[in-house]
Motif scaffolding. Structure first.
Motif, mmCIF file in Angstrom:
data_model
loop_
_atom_site.group_PDB
_atom_site.id
_atom_site.type_symbol
_atom_site.label_atom_id
_atom_site.label_comp_id
_atom_site.label_asym_id
_atom_site.label_seq_id
_atom_site.Cartn_x
_atom_site.Cartn_y
_atom_site.Cartn_z
ATOM 1 N N ARG A 1 3.536 -15.572 -46.141
ATOM 2 C CA ARG A 1 2.671 -14.417 -46.350
ATOM 3 C C ARG A 1 1.747 -14.236 -45.149
ATOM 4 O O ARG A 1 1.334 -15.194 -44.525
ATOM 5 N N GLU A 2 1.439 -12.975 -44.894
ATOM 6 C CA GLU A 2 0.481 -12.689 -43.833
ATOM 7 C C GLU A 2 -0.911 -13.063 -44.321
ATOM 8 O O GLU A 2 -1.197 -13.014 -45.514
ATOM 9 N N PRO A 3 -1.801 -13.408 -43.384
ATOM 10 C CA PRO A 3 -3.171 -13.685 -43.797
ATOM 11 C C PRO A 3 -3.746 -12.444 -44.474
ATOM 12 O O PRO A 3 -3.508 -11.324 -44.033
ATOM 13 N N MET A 4 -4.478 -12.658 -45.543
ATOM 14 C CA MET A 4 -4.976 -11.528 -46.314
ATOM 15 C C MET A 4 -6.335 -11.068 -45.805
ATOM 16 O O MET A 4 -7.221 -11.856 -45.553
ATOM 17 N N ASN A 5 -6.455 -9.769 -45.648
ATOM 18 C CA ASN A 5 -7.729 -9.169 -45.321
ATOM 19 C C ASN A 5 -8.189 -8.463 -46.588
ATOM 20 O O ASN A 5 -7.615 -7.466 -46.982
ATOM 21 N N ASN A 6 -9.189 -8.997 -47.221
ATOM 22 C CA ASN A 6 -9.617 -8.495 -48.531
ATOM 23 C C ASN A 6 -10.744 -7.481 -48.441
ATOM 24 O O ASN A 6 -11.401 -7.201 -49.432
ATOM 25 N N CYS A 7 -10.959 -6.918 -47.260
ATOM 26 C CA CYS A 7 -12.054 -5.972 -47.088
ATOM 27 C C CYS A 7 -11.915 -4.785 -48.040
ATOM 28 O O CYS A 7 -12.857 -4.448 -48.745
ATOM 29 N N ASP A 8 -10.726 -4.138 -48.066
ATOM 30 C CA ASP A 8 -10.529 -2.995 -48.957
ATOM 31 C C ASP A 8 -10.663 -3.400 -50.419
ATOM 32 O O ASP A 8 -11.218 -2.649 -51.225
#
Length: 182
Positions: A5-12
């Motif tokens: 999995r790609e690193p998750m960007n949880n900003c949204d």
């Protein structure tokens, strides 16, 4: 299939949970193809799939405050969608339109191997849904377990049964695989 999995960007996800409509809209756009594939694995009609997705989006937006961890937005949204699909199935169970039988062979095509997707569509719903979530949506067994409210062992068993049936389908001209007589 690559399970990394790609690193998750949880900003949204975090912004959406705090009430940001634009962030919520971006997330829905990001997951719209997944939502369609999941709803299509449960429902037969294109219109029902779109209705279920629309209702799930509305319900998700109105219940954003119930999402405890923004990192699980996709799993949470898919759970709402699966529930909505099952609600539509129950609602329409008594009404069977002949036109819907023809819609099963609709012009929609997945972006990958059509023959594989057609074989998956022939599986029973519980097996088909596990396959779609695991292989096409790249969800972990733990996440599928949450989405379907089933123990991880059940998900693993369903995946195993589905793989066996699909293997039988591709190695045999017979239709016995659909009825479980291998």
């Amino acid at each position: 299939m690559n399970r990394l999995r790609e690193p998750m960007n949880n900003c949204d996800e975090e912004l959406a949970c705090s009430g940001d409509l634009e962030a919520f809209t971006r997330l829905v756009k990001k997951h719209e193809q997944s939502m369609y594939r999941v709803s299509r694995s449960i429902l037969t009609s294109e219109n029902e799939c779109l209705d279920a997705a629309q209702e799930a989006i509305i319900k998700a937006y109105h219940s954003l405050s119930t999402l405890r961890d923004p990192r699980f937005f996709k799993s949470w949204l898919m759970r709402i969608l699966v529930n909505e699909c099952h609600r539509l199935v129950r609602k329409n169970r008594k009404l069977v339109l002949l036109d819907e039988w023809h819609e099963q062979a609709s012009s929609y095509r997945f972006e990958e191997n059509i023959e594989v997707h057609e074989a998956v569509q022939l599986l029973e719903e519980e097996l088909r849904l596990c396959i779609v979530l695991y292989y096409f949506e790249d969800m972990a067994i733990k996440d599928i377990s949450i989405v379907l409210s089933q123990p991880e062992g059940t998900i693993k068993s369903r995946l195993s049964r589905a793989r066996k049936k699909l293997s039988a389908y591709f190695t045999s001209e017979s239709t016995e695989w659909r009825t479980g007589h291998e």
